[in-house]
Scaffold this motif. Structure first.
Motif, PDB file in Angstrom:
ATOM      1  N   HIS A  97      45.079  47.592  13.969  1.00 58.22           N
ATOM      2  CA  HIS A  97      44.983  46.770  12.758  1.00 58.22           C
ATOM      3  C   HIS A  97      44.024  45.579  12.913  1.00 58.22           C
ATOM      4  CE1 HIS A  97      48.067  49.380  11.465  1.00 58.22           C
ATOM      5  NE2 HIS A  97      49.122  48.591  11.518  1.00 58.22           N
ATOM      6  N   CYS A 127      53.293  46.505   9.400  1.00 53.30           N
ATOM      7  CA  CYS A 127      52.459  45.734  10.333  1.00 53.30           C
ATOM      8  C   CYS A 127      51.092  45.471   9.711  1.00 53.30           C
ATOM      9  CB  CYS A 127      52.296  46.492  11.642  1.00 53.30           C
ATOM     10  SG  CYS A 127      53.849  46.771  12.511  1.00 53.30           S
ATOM     11  N   SER A 128      50.489  46.513   9.133  1.00 52.20           N
ATOM     12  CA  SER A 128      49.161  46.361   8.526  1.00 52.20           C
ATOM     13  C   SER A 128      49.214  45.390   7.346  1.00 52.20           C
ATOM     14  CB  SER A 128      48.637  47.717   8.070  1.00 52.20           C
ATOM     15  OG  SER A 128      49.683  48.494   7.519  1.00 52.20           O
ATOM     16  N   ASP A 153      50.207  53.645   5.920  1.00 57.15           N
ATOM     17  CA  ASP A 153      50.320  55.000   5.353  1.00 57.15           C
ATOM     18  C   ASP A 153      51.695  55.211   4.713  1.00 57.15           C
ATOM     19  OD1 ASP A 153      51.419  54.917   7.885  1.00 57.15           O
ATOM     20  OD2 ASP A 153      50.578  56.807   8.581  1.00 57.15           O
ATOM     21  N   GLY A 154      52.716  54.599   5.267  1.00 53.04           N
ATOM     22  CA  GLY A 154      54.038  54.691   4.651  1.00 53.04           C
ATOM     23  C   GLY A 154      54.090  53.896   3.365  1.00 53.04           C
ATOM     24  N   ASP A 155      53.549  52.693   3.427  1.00 58.48           N
ATOM     25  CA  ASP A 155      53.516  51.786   2.281  1.00 58.48           C
ATOM     26  C   ASP A 155      52.769  52.433   1.100  1.00 58.48           C
ATOM     27  OD1 ASP A 155      54.118  48.854   1.685  1.00 58.48           O
ATOM     28  OD2 ASP A 155      51.974  48.904   1.215  1.00 58.48           O
ATOM     29  N   GLY A 173      55.125  51.715  11.739  1.00 59.63           N
ATOM     30  CA  GLY A 173      55.077  50.782  12.857  1.00 59.63           C
ATOM     31  C   GLY A 173      56.178  49.729  12.787  1.00 59.63           C
ATOM     32  N   MET A 174      56.205  49.040  11.685  1.00 58.92           N
ATOM     33  CA  MET A 174      57.072  47.853  11.593  1.00 58.92           C
ATOM     34  C   MET A 174      58.550  48.150  11.818  1.00 58.92           C
ATOM     35  SD  MET A 174      56.912  44.591   9.279  1.00 58.92           S
ATOM     36  CE  MET A 174      56.120  43.785  10.665  1.00 58.92           C
TER      37      MET A 174
HETATM   38  C1  LIG Z   1      62.368  48.778  -0.084  1.00 61.15           C
HETATM   39  C2  LIG Z   1      62.123  48.797   1.370  1.00 61.15           C
HETATM   40  N1  LIG Z   1      62.457  49.894   2.082  1.00 61.15           N
HETATM   41  C3  LIG Z   1      62.251  49.907   3.422  1.00 61.15           C
HETATM   42  C4  LIG Z   1      61.716  48.834   4.063  1.00 61.15           C
HETATM   43  C5  LIG Z   1      61.555  48.885   5.557  1.00 61.15           C
HETATM   44  N2  LIG Z   1      60.168  49.045   5.998  1.00 61.15           N
HETATM   45  C6  LIG Z   1      59.397  47.978   6.277  1.00 61.15           C
HETATM   46  S1  LIG Z   1      57.862  48.374   6.779  1.00 61.15           S
HETATM   47  C7  LIG Z   1      58.214  50.029   6.655  1.00 61.15           C
HETATM   48  C8  LIG Z   1      57.204  51.082   7.035  1.00 61.15           C
HETATM   49  C9  LIG Z   1      55.972  50.557   7.622  1.00 61.15           C
HETATM   50  O1  LIG Z   1      55.082  51.598   7.903  1.00 61.15           O
HETATM   51  P1  LIG Z   1      53.620  51.633   7.292  1.00 61.15           P
HETATM   52  O2  LIG Z   1      53.645  51.351   5.855  1.00 61.15           O
HETATM   53  O3  LIG Z   1      53.029  52.935   7.691  1.00 61.15           O
HETATM   54  O4  LIG Z   1      52.878  50.401   7.987  1.00 61.15           O
HETATM   55  P2  LIG Z   1      52.669  50.029   9.537  1.00 61.15           P
HETATM   56  O5  LIG Z   1      53.814  49.160   9.926  1.00 61.15           O
HETATM   57  O6  LIG Z   1      52.643  51.314  10.307  1.00 61.15           O
HETATM   58  O7  LIG Z   1      51.370  49.306   9.548  1.00 61.15           O
HETATM   59  C10 LIG Z   1      59.517  50.233   6.207  1.00 61.15           C
HETATM   60  C11 LIG Z   1      60.117  51.566   6.019  1.00 61.15           C
HETATM   61  C12 LIG Z   1      61.394  47.708   3.267  1.00 61.15           C
HETATM   62  N3  LIG Z   1      60.843  46.600   3.792  1.00 61.15           N
HETATM   63  N4  LIG Z   1      61.595  47.723   1.938  1.00 61.15           N
END
Ligand SMILES: Cc1ncc(C[n+]2csc(CCOP(=O)(O)OP(=O)(O)O)c2C)c(N)n1
Ligand code: SF4
Lengths: 377, 283
Positions: free
Chosen positions: B35, B64-65, B106-108, B138-139
């Protein structure tokens, strides 16, 4: 003086008129019965005044876009009904935490779930208080006539801007779809509160400056660059893990409303001065209650009505005063008993508290209230 | 440390401090996380783009991103998981003068925010969307995401992931985005150029950025280091769209294309809305 402009308006249209009067220039929403006319009317009217209307992909996106619009400097509205109100709760919490003014209209219909979309209810009054997670402030207004929908929508914007907080306007399908003659207020006739911007330089600006109960808000425009987050944050808007600051932040968003209870709470009192039986009633059922009280008064029964226009914060003072003077308080609600718990909390055993409840999609008829008043007179 | 492309040309080190907020570092990202590399490419692209700090607004969801906006000295808005696109839509429509950039994991972007993502692309509202594909959540500590490869390990796919993946760029294109590109944190100079083109594009521009989460994806999938991950997924797992035509099919097969994959002109949402205002006011 010139004859006042009177228009035959539906409740939802009056809501849109009120929003425009208050200076609303941004609407984001998703269609749902029985609130859709608010969106339809604003889709026509907003561009005419240079405002923005957008139909989003769902209610979660709608509240998010409305908050975004407000952050960028426009007074923002979103309108919905039961299921949509549930979906907006996450965003409402964000607006509480980040202190972003916006107005949410919920035209209540029967629930839970898809329930009875075309029928009225008052079953979201507790959701308006506790719907989003965490401790948070709640300001909720409950108009009972089409005229009041207009004026309370204006007041909702004023409170949202004054206290930097989301404000909900709750009415139900009955008044939402009812047509009544409405006096359109002249410009300047009703108070319109505009957001207070900062007077300091961008370098000195703190979006959550603790020298104020409600710090000035700089929209995302011009030279003020700062950070907004739904995380607990410091005065500069950046996240913190410091327990003392988390405590400060969580308390202050609630305290700014609590401290101003007196000016936020508005009630209508009918014959309360000498009443020996009280009725506590809000929204469209307040109309049945008023009719009932007038009717029994003609027969010499000393009944009185307390009709809150603000249900959150709860009008503790007015209910307490009523409890001192009456034998019983009757609480008619189109739900299985929600605000009655608040009435009981305040009454604290000083008089009887009796509910009248209906969840069949039909309004509570004045006669139902009269029957109970007579039982206690 | 990598040498920034523009700095290399100018022969002076690029000064990131003008764009980073004083006192906000160190960042929260793990050693080896992609990131931070993406942030550097982004700031160098912004520097060339001509947009001022006052004009820029960075919006993110949760992950995290999504912590990126906290570090940059713009108007910044850190919202709710998956909802960044909708907040950004509100901000942009209410103040079209802002240049809006969205940072999203990618999840977001593709799981919880999937619906908002496709509709934002469809509207073609002027906004640059960065989707950080690290194949994992990640987070929250390494659960599988809509991009986790089949067979891969995650804390919620201990027997190997059985779900097929999204192709982020195809999804963006099919949804109506008018600029679609893919870059990696390994090819950070190329990424800078892609991001610059994306920022300059009028309409919804989507840039998928393949980066790495050594902490959760790496450890669970027996990839020993961030550099090993970058070699496998980014260096050897992708091929430039410019070279793809010239390479024998076996060298392209199974690899993700890098570069600007799609760019068209289509009316932009805010401009269309302004025209609508003009039309109804003229009536
Ligand atoms: C409504 C809701 N559901 C679940 C979460 C928990 N949560 C926080 S970050 C996250 C996923 C993060 O993954 P990604 O979006 O891929 O970003 P990365 O951390 O990998 O950069 C989840 C499931 C939340 N904050 N809010
Ligand atoms: S957990 Fe993964 S994505 Fe998050 S900061 Fe660490 S390496 Fe990066």
């Amino acid at each position: 003086m010139a004859e006042k402009k009177k228009k035959l308006l539906q409740g939802n249209e009056a809501c849109a008129e009120g929003a425009l009067y208050a200076g609303c220039r941004f609407y984001a929403g998703y269609p749902i019965t029985p609130s859709t006319e608010v969106a339809e009317m604003l889709s026509v009217r907003l561009p005419k005044v240079g405002g923005k209307f957008i139909q989003m992909e769902d209610e979660i996106a709608s509240i998010a876009a409305a908050i975004g619009g407000s952050i960028a400097g426009l007074k923002s509205l979103t309108a919905t009904s039961g299921p949509g109100f549930s979906l907006k709760q996450e965003g409402i919490g964000f607006a509480c935490m980040a202190e972003i003014p916006c107005v949410i209209v919920n035209v209540m219909r029967g629930g839970p779930s898809t329930g009875f979309p075309t029928g009225p209810s008052q079953s979201d009054v507790m959701q308006a208080k506790w719907g989003t997670h965490g401790d948070h402030p709640a300001v909720t207004l409950t108009p009972s006539t089409v005229q009041e929908i207009l004026s309370e929508t204006v007041r909702a914007f004023n409170l949202a801007e004054r206290y930097r907080t989301p404000v909900a306007v709750l009415y139900d399908e009955i008044v939402g779809h009812m047509r009544e003659p409405v006096v359109i207020p002249d410009p300047g006739e009703l108070e319109v509160v505009d957001r207070e911007g900062p007077t300091c330089s961008p370098e000195e600006y703190l979006p959550y400056d603790d020298r104020y109960d409600v710090p000035p808000f700089a929209p995302f425009k011009g030279e003020y660059r700062f950070h907004i987050t739904g995380l607990n944050h410091k005065t500069d808007g950046f996240p913190t893990n410091d327990p003392a600051i988390i405590d400060w932040g969580n308390r202050k968003i609630v305290d700014k409303i609590e401290k101003n209870r007196e000016s936020i709470c508005e009630n209508e009192a009918v014959y309360l001065d000498d009443a020996s039986i009280g009725v506590f009633s809000y929204g469209s059922i307040g109309r049945s209650a008023r009719y009932a009280v007038n009717e029994v008064r003609e027969r010499g029964v000393k009944a009185g009505l307390l009709r809150p226009l603000t249900i959150w914060p709860f009008p503790d003072g007015a209910v307490s005063e009523m409890a001192e003077n009456v034998k019983a308080i009757i609480v008619p609600e189109m739900n299985l008993g929600q605000m009655i718990h608040e009435v009981k909390r305040v009454v604290h055993g000083r008089c009887e508290v009796v509910g009248i409840n209906r969840v069949d999609g039909e309004p509570i008829h004045p006669q139902q209230i009269i029957d109970i008043i007579e039982r206690y007179s | 440390m990598s040498t920034p492309a523009t700095a290399a040309k100018k022969k002076v080190p690029f000064d990131y401090s003008g764009y980073l907020r004083a006192g906000k570092l160190p960042h929260i990202w793990c050693p080896g996380c992609g990131h931070g590399i993406v942030l550097k490419s982004l700031l160098r692209a912004i520097d060339v783009s001509g947009f001022t700090k006052d004009q820029l607004c960075m919006v993110s969801g949760i992950g995290c991103s999504s912590r990126t906006p906290g570090y940059v000295d713009f108007k910044t808005l850190h919202t709710l998981h998956g909802r960044a696109f909708s907040y950004a839509t509100g901000v942009k429509l209410a103040n079209p003068e802002l240049k809006v950039i969205v940072a999203s994991g990618d999840g977001d972007a593709l799981a919880i925010g999937g619906n908002h993502f496709i509709h934002t692309c469809r509207r073609n509202i002027d906004m640059t969307i960065l989707v950080y594909t690290n194949y994992i959540y990640g987070m929250t500590g390494g659960q599988y995401s809509p991009t986790t490869p089949q067979g891969a390990m995650a804390t919620t796919s201990r027997y190997g992931n059985i779900e097929p993946v999204f192709d982020t760029c195809e999804l963006a294109k099919a949804s109506g985005a008018t600029f679609v590109a893919r870059g990696t944190s390994y090819h950070c100079q190329e990424l800078e150029k892609i991001l610059l083109a994306a920022i300059k594009h009028k309409g919804t521009s989507v840039v998928e950025i393949i980066d790495q989460c050594p902490t959760y994806y790496g450890r669970q999938n027996k990839l020993r280091s961030a550099t090993e991950m970058m070699e496998i997924f980014e260096k050897n797992g992708t091929v430039s769209v410019k070279q793809a035509d010239r390479l024998p099919p076996e060298k392209v097969e199974g690899k993700l294309l890098r570069g600007i994959l799609y760019q068209v002109e289509r009316p932009e949402y805010c401009e269309e809305y302004d025209k609508l205002i003009e039309k109804v006011r003229g009536q």
